[in-house]
Motif scaffolding. Structure first.
Motif, PDB file in Angstrom:
ATOM      1  N   SER A  97       0.861  -1.183   0.000  1.00 43.47           N
ATOM      2  CA  SER A  97       0.000   0.000   0.000  1.00 43.47           C
ATOM      3  C   SER A  97       0.896   1.231   0.000  1.00 43.47           C
ATOM      4  CB  SER A  97      -0.920   0.013   1.226  1.00 43.47           C
ATOM      5  OG  SER A  97      -1.691   1.202   1.239  1.00 43.47           O
ATOM      6  N   TYR A  98       0.822   2.014  -1.087  1.00 40.11           N
ATOM      7  CA  TYR A  98       1.702   3.174  -1.256  1.00 40.11           C
ATOM      8  C   TYR A  98       0.874   4.455  -1.404  1.00 40.11           C
ATOM      9  CZ  TYR A  98       5.536  -0.060  -2.604  1.00 40.11           C
ATOM     10  OH  TYR A  98       6.489  -1.049  -2.629  1.00 40.11           O
ATOM     11  N   GLY A  99       1.374   5.521  -0.792  1.00 43.65           N
ATOM     12  CA  GLY A  99       0.796   6.838  -1.055  1.00 43.65           C
ATOM     13  C   GLY A  99       1.248   7.350  -2.405  1.00 43.65           C
ATOM     14  N   VAL A 100       2.566   7.304  -2.658  1.00 45.97           N
ATOM     15  CA  VAL A 100       3.157   7.715  -3.933  1.00 45.97           C
ATOM     16  C   VAL A 100       4.142   6.648  -4.367  1.00 45.97           C
ATOM     17  CG1 VAL A 100       4.628   9.399  -5.112  1.00 45.97           C
ATOM     18  CG2 VAL A 100       2.928  10.186  -3.451  1.00 45.97           C
ATOM     19  N   GLU A 101       4.065   6.246  -5.633  1.00 47.09           N
ATOM     20  CA  GLU A 101       5.065   5.352  -6.204  1.00 47.09           C
ATOM     21  C   GLU A 101       5.516   5.915  -7.553  1.00 47.09           C
ATOM     22  OE1 GLU A 101       5.871   0.692  -7.516  1.00 47.09           O
ATOM     23  OE2 GLU A 101       3.813   1.441  -7.399  1.00 47.09           O
ATOM     24  N   LEU A 102       6.823   5.964  -7.759  1.00 42.81           N
ATOM     25  CA  LEU A 102       7.373   6.370  -9.044  1.00 42.81           C
ATOM     26  C   LEU A 102       8.028   5.169  -9.712  1.00 42.81           C
ATOM     27  CD1 LEU A 102       8.993   9.857  -8.291  1.00 42.81           C
ATOM     28  CD2 LEU A 102       6.617   9.282  -8.843  1.00 42.81           C
ATOM     29  N   ALA A 103       7.939   5.133 -11.043  1.00 42.42           N
ATOM     30  CA  ALA A 103       8.577   4.071 -11.800  1.00 42.42           C
ATOM     31  C   ALA A 103      10.082   4.162 -11.662  1.00 42.42           C
ATOM     32  CB  ALA A 103       8.172   4.160 -13.271  1.00 42.42           C
ATOM     33  N   GLU A 104      10.777   3.083 -12.011  1.00 41.78           N
ATOM     34  CA  GLU A 104      12.229   3.056 -11.925  1.00 41.78           C
ATOM     35  C   GLU A 104      12.850   4.248 -12.662  1.00 41.78           C
ATOM     36  OE1 GLU A 104      15.981   0.192 -13.301  1.00 41.78           O
ATOM     37  OE2 GLU A 104      13.955  -0.639 -13.143  1.00 41.78           O
ATOM     38  N   GLY A 105      13.717   4.967 -11.959  1.00 42.22           N
ATOM     39  CA  GLY A 105      14.390   6.119 -12.544  1.00 42.22           C
ATOM     40  C   GLY A 105      13.661   7.431 -12.384  1.00 42.22           C
ATOM     41  N   GLY A 106      12.428   7.408 -11.880  1.00 43.39           N
ATOM     42  CA  GLY A 106      11.664   8.638 -11.688  1.00 43.39           C
ATOM     43  C   GLY A 106      12.143   9.416 -10.476  1.00 43.39           C
ATOM     44  N   ASP A 107      12.234  10.747 -10.617  1.00 40.53           N
ATOM     45  CA  ASP A 107      12.658  11.633  -9.530  1.00 40.53           C
ATOM     46  C   ASP A 107      11.465  12.382  -8.954  1.00 40.53           C
ATOM     47  OD1 ASP A 107      15.334  10.956  -9.920  1.00 40.53           O
ATOM     48  OD2 ASP A 107      15.682  12.604 -11.320  1.00 40.53           O
ATOM     49  N   LEU A 108      11.518  12.665  -7.658  1.00 42.58           N
ATOM     50  CA  LEU A 108      10.512  13.467  -6.976  1.00 42.58           C
ATOM     51  C   LEU A 108      11.131  14.794  -6.583  1.00 42.58           C
ATOM     52  CD1 LEU A 108       7.823  13.992  -5.514  1.00 42.58           C
ATOM     53  CD2 LEU A 108       8.738  12.717  -3.553  1.00 42.58           C
ATOM     54  N   THR A 109      10.482  15.906  -7.007  1.00 43.46           N
ATOM     55  CA  THR A 109      10.973  17.238  -6.690  1.00 43.46           C
ATOM     56  C   THR A 109       9.847  18.044  -6.063  1.00 43.46           C
ATOM     57  OG1 THR A 109      12.462  17.174  -8.598  1.00 43.46           O
ATOM     58  CG2 THR A 109      12.044  19.318  -7.616  1.00 43.46           C
ATOM     59  N   VAL A 110      10.112  18.642  -4.909  1.00 48.43           N
ATOM     60  CA  VAL A 110       9.147  19.517  -4.246  1.00 48.43           C
ATOM     61  C   VAL A 110       9.778  20.898  -4.137  1.00 48.43           C
ATOM     62  CG1 VAL A 110       7.771  19.940  -2.181  1.00 48.43           C
ATOM     63  CG2 VAL A 110       8.183  17.586  -2.938  1.00 48.43           C
ATOM     64  N   THR A 111       9.171  21.868  -4.815  1.00 47.83           N
ATOM     65  CA  THR A 111       9.685  23.241  -4.782  1.00 47.83           C
ATOM     66  C   THR A 111       8.715  24.212  -4.129  1.00 47.83           C
ATOM     67  OG1 THR A 111       8.824  23.678  -7.008  1.00 47.83           O
ATOM     68  CG2 THR A 111      11.089  22.869  -6.843  1.00 47.83           C
ATOM     69  N   GLU A 157       4.209   2.034   2.472  1.00 48.45           N
ATOM     70  CA  GLU A 157       5.170   3.114   2.250  1.00 48.45           C
ATOM     71  C   GLU A 157       4.447   4.392   1.870  1.00 48.45           C
ATOM     72  OE1 GLU A 157       8.125   1.790  -0.542  1.00 48.45           O
ATOM     73  OE2 GLU A 157       8.263  -0.188   0.406  1.00 48.45           O
ATOM     74  N   GLY A 158       4.831   5.461   2.551  1.00 49.53           N
ATOM     75  CA  GLY A 158       4.264   6.751   2.188  1.00 49.53           C
ATOM     76  C   GLY A 158       4.705   7.165   0.803  1.00 49.53           C
ATOM     77  N   ILE A 159       6.007   7.030   0.530  1.00 52.77           N
ATOM     78  CA  ILE A 159       6.581   7.404  -0.760  1.00 52.77           C
ATOM     79  C   ILE A 159       7.617   6.356  -1.134  1.00 52.77           C
ATOM     80  CG2 ILE A 159       7.955   9.132  -1.997  1.00 52.77           C
ATOM     81  CD1 ILE A 159       6.645  11.218  -0.088  1.00 52.77           C
ATOM     82  N   ASP A 160       7.543   5.847  -2.375  1.00 51.72           N
ATOM     83  CA  ASP A 160       8.438   4.791  -2.831  1.00 51.72           C
ATOM     84  C   ASP A 160       9.114   5.188  -4.136  1.00 51.72           C
ATOM     85  OD1 ASP A 160       9.170   1.701  -2.770  1.00 51.72           O
ATOM     86  OD2 ASP A 160       8.596   2.203  -4.820  1.00 51.72           O
ATOM     87  N   LEU A 161      10.468   5.109  -4.160  1.00 54.56           N
ATOM     88  CA  LEU A 161      11.243   5.349  -5.369  1.00 54.56           C
ATOM     89  C   LEU A 161      12.262   4.235  -5.543  1.00 54.56           C
ATOM     90  CD1 LEU A 161      10.715   8.438  -4.097  1.00 54.56           C
ATOM     91  CD2 LEU A 161      12.059   9.052  -6.099  1.00 54.56           C
ATOM     92  N   TYR A 162      12.539   3.904  -6.813  1.00 53.81           N
ATOM     93  CA  TYR A 162      13.555   2.916  -7.129  1.00 53.81           C
ATOM     94  C   TYR A 162      14.480   3.513  -8.184  1.00 53.81           C
ATOM     95  CZ  TYR A 162      15.753  -1.407  -8.751  1.00 53.81           C
ATOM     96  OH  TYR A 162      16.658  -2.371  -9.101  1.00 53.81           O
ATOM     97  N   LYS A 163      15.748   3.666  -7.811  1.00 54.45           N
ATOM     98  CA  LYS A 163      16.737   4.311  -8.676  1.00 54.45           C
ATOM     99  C   LYS A 163      16.302   5.719  -9.065  1.00 54.45           C
ATOM    100  CE  LYS A 163      18.710   0.030 -10.493  1.00 54.45           C
ATOM    101  NZ  LYS A 163      19.043  -0.769 -11.699  1.00 54.45           N
ATOM    102  N   GLY A 164      15.747   6.440  -8.094  1.00 58.98           N
ATOM    103  CA  GLY A 164      15.320   7.814  -8.307  1.00 58.98           C
ATOM    104  C   GLY A 164      15.731   8.669  -7.130  1.00 58.98           C
ATOM    105  N   ASN A 165      15.741   9.988  -7.324  1.00 61.89           N
ATOM    106  CA  ASN A 165      16.184  10.932  -6.306  1.00 61.89           C
ATOM    107  C   ASN A 165      15.014  11.772  -5.799  1.00 61.89           C
ATOM    108  OD1 ASN A 165      18.960  10.187  -6.768  1.00 61.89           O
ATOM    109  ND2 ASN A 165      18.882  11.429  -8.624  1.00 61.89           N
TER     110      ASN A 165
END
Length: 216
Positions: A135-149, A174-182
């Motif tokens: 159960s994820y709040g946010v999931e990005l695909a492999e290589g996706g970056d998350l930026t908060v400005t 997980e609240g936020i999930d990234l794989y190979k991302g920043n």
């Protein structure tokens, strides 16, 4: 399934001006690559996906998903001038009696996610499988970056249950999930957490970055 017609404006822009949308569809809203969501000032917007049941086997080789918002590529979320718009996204409950890995994801992007303003809260629904459940709040695909400005992004992992071996165990939340991302936070606020029922469980993470960097 319910059908909700969302009209994108110029440059794939979707402006939300106080919608309250609950659907039986297992993907509540699907967006194209390069979409932008604009949260109109002074509005509260709610999107909730439908529940799903399945009996599928194959463990990780045949994972199954339901979504609140599914973005086919990069996604930008921002507010208007005052930045007072809000968006709440929740995925449905996903129950599988087989052992396929089973996911309930509030917001998924198959690319980069950028939050530039407004208040965004994403809550994963309950997920159950006879093997791993997520159960994820946010999931990005492999290589996706998350930026908060600017603004606030809150990702909340929901309850997950593994019913294998005729017992029930808590699984992945997980609240936020990234794989190979920043993850980069240069303005605004980023919050990652899980629902209380997952407290003390070894597979619950506020923010999980598997092979990437966190910059604040």
């Amino acid at each position: 399934e319910d059908v909700y017609v969302l009209t994108l404006g110029a440059e794939n822009t979707l402006t939300l001006n106080g919608i309250d949308f609950t659907t039986t569809a297992t993907t509540a809203v699907k967006l194209p690559d390069g979409a932008t969501i604009v949260l109109a000032d002074g509005t509260k917007n709610t999107i909730k996906g439908g529940d799903a049941t399945a009996t599928q086997t194959g463990t990780y080789e045949n994972s199954i998903y339901i979504y609140g918002i599914y973005a086919a590529g990069a996604l930008i979320i921002k507010g208007e001038a005052a930045g007072t718009g809000a968006l709440s996204v929740t995925s449905g409950e996903h129950t599988n009696t087989g052992d396929v890995w089973t996911y309930s994801v509030a917001l998924y992007a198959n690319g980069d996610l950028k939050v530039k303003g407004g208040s965004v809260t994403t809550s994963g629904g309950k997920a159950t499988s006879a093997d791993c459940a997520f159960s994820y709040g946010v999931e990005l695909a492999e290589g996706g970056d998350l930026t908060v400005t600017g603004g606030t992004l809150t990702g909340i992992g929901g309850e997950s249950v593994d019913t294998g071996d005729e017992k029930e165990y808590k699984s992945f939340s997980e609240g936020i999930d990234l794989y190979k991302g920043n993850v980069s936070v240069t303005g605004g606020k980023l919050v990652g957490k899980c629902v209380l029922i997952m407290d003390g469980e070894g597979l619950a993470y506020g923010i999980k970055i598997n092979s990437g960097e966190l910059t604040v």
